[in-house]
Design an enzyme around this catalytic site. Structure first.
Site, PDB file in Angstrom:
ATOM      1  CB  SER A  11      -9.154   1.932   0.995  1.00 12.31           C
ATOM      2  OG  SER A  11      -8.787   0.812   1.789  1.00 12.31           O
ATOM      3  CG  HIS A  36      -7.145   1.036  -2.901  1.00 11.87           C
ATOM      4  ND1 HIS A  36      -6.095   1.186  -3.791  1.00 11.87           N
ATOM      5  CD2 HIS A  36      -6.566   0.808  -1.700  1.00 11.87           C
ATOM      6  CE1 HIS A  36      -4.946   1.067  -3.156  1.00 11.87           C
ATOM      7  NE2 HIS A  36      -5.198   0.823  -1.873  1.00 11.87           N
ATOM      8  CG  ASP A  38      -5.645  -1.256   1.128  1.00 11.80           C
ATOM      9  OD1 ASP A  38      -4.670  -0.933   0.419  1.00 11.80           O
ATOM     10  OD2 ASP A  38      -6.503  -0.446   1.514  1.00 11.80           O
ATOM     11  CG  MET A  40      -2.722  -5.206   4.366  1.00  7.32           C
ATOM     12  SD  MET A  40      -3.109  -4.169   5.785  1.00  7.32           S
ATOM     13  CE  MET A  40      -3.571  -2.646   4.948  1.00  7.32           C
ATOM     14  CG  HIS A  69      -1.879  -1.223  -1.992  1.00 10.23           C
ATOM     15  ND1 HIS A  69      -2.033  -0.245  -1.020  1.00 10.23           N
ATOM     16  CD2 HIS A  69      -0.537  -1.486  -2.029  1.00 10.23           C
ATOM     17  CE1 HIS A  69      -0.867   0.058  -0.504  1.00 10.23           C
ATOM     18  NE2 HIS A  69       0.059  -0.683  -1.087  1.00 10.23           N
ATOM     19  CG  MET A  71       0.532  -3.159   1.315  1.00 10.44           C
ATOM     20  SD  MET A  71      -0.675  -2.261   2.307  1.00 10.44           S
ATOM     21  CE  MET A  71      -2.174  -2.650   1.411  1.00 10.44           C
ATOM     22  CG  MET A 140       2.406   3.491   0.321  1.00  6.91           C
ATOM     23  SD  MET A 140       0.663   3.087   0.160  1.00  6.91           S
ATOM     24  CE  MET A 140       0.107   3.144   1.868  1.00  6.91           C
ATOM     25  CG  ASP A 178      -3.308   3.914  -0.141  1.00  9.83           C
ATOM     26  OD1 ASP A 178      -4.130   4.256   0.730  1.00  9.83           O
ATOM     27  OD2 ASP A 178      -3.064   2.717  -0.430  1.00  9.83           O
TER      28      ASP A 178
END
Ligand code: DX5
Ligand code: ZN
Length: 220
Positions: A11, A36, A38, A40, A69, A71, A140, A178
């Protein structure tokens, strides 16, 4: 469908944000299987990270799968932008929008791998009517929003339950975990049935000279 060999997805949330291109090249060379990313939005989760422009800029630094991913809420308005930026897989949380099936269809219509992400309190039953479409399930093992949190052990039986569903489906669905993954919890996840592991802190600690050993430690 038999379990696939374990894939490690560093990540980049734990990478040096002032040198993301070089960091991706370093983990790629160190044996990462996927990258990966992330995403957000300071709305679905309390943090703000990476947008499609950054993914587009990073794309040329690795040929490995960009495992994005999301979010974010809502999901659908950003799917096309991340797909065009170079994401290979897009995963999202069912709580982020009212039309989970449609969002999966949207991702697949762009030729991308579709993933659904289960928060620690999200039941396995959210998968019931979408297993025929999914390419990946992400469990998660922390609450999303930050790196460096402690692994939540109650997710291990959930991983085992999902492994059984994947076997029953007969499809090559990746089962990824994760949050709080380190050499010890990685072993627990693999024993429970995971075949892909996200790790931020455990991969990026110690700097680039340590990445290969850090990744190797997660596989064994
Ligand atoms: C958390 C993110 C994770 C996180 C993992 O919201 O989805 O990918 O960066 O970080 P570690 O491995 O440090 O728990
Ligand atoms: Zn993540």
């Amino acid at each position: 469908m038999p379990k696939q060999s374990v894939r490690i997805a560093p990540s980049i949330l734990s990478a040096d944000f002032a040198a993301l291109g070089a960091e991706i090249e370093a983990v790629d060379a160190a044996g990462a299987d996927w990258i990966h990313v992330d995403v957000m939005d300071n709305h679905f989760v309390p943090n703000l990270t990476i947008g499609p422009m950054v993914v587009k800029a990073l794309r040329k630094h690795s040929k490995k799968r960009f495992d994005v991913h999301l979010m974010v809420s809502p999901v659908d308005p950003l799917v096309t932008a991340f797909a065009e930026a170079g994401a290979d897989g897009l995963s999202f949380h069912p709580e982020a929008g009212p039309h989970v099936h449609r969002s999966i269809q949207h991702i697949k219509s762009l030729g991308k791998r579709a993933g659904l992400v289960l928060n620690p309190a999200t039941p396995v039953s959210v998968l019931d009517n979408v297993m025929d479409l999914l390419d990946l399930v992400l469990v998660m093992s922390v609450n999303p929003g930050f790196g460096g949190q402690a692994f939540i052990e109650s997710q291990l039986p959930k991983i085992s339950a999902i492994r059984k569903l994947i076997e029953a489906s007969g499809r090559a669905i990746d089962l990824e975990v994760d949050g709080g993954v380190n050499p010890q919890t990685a072993r627990q996840c693999i024993e429970a049935g995971a075949d892909a592991l996200v790790a931020g802190t455990a991969v990026f600690s110690g700097g680039p000279s340590k990445y290969a050993a850090n990744i190797k430690a997660l596989r064994s």
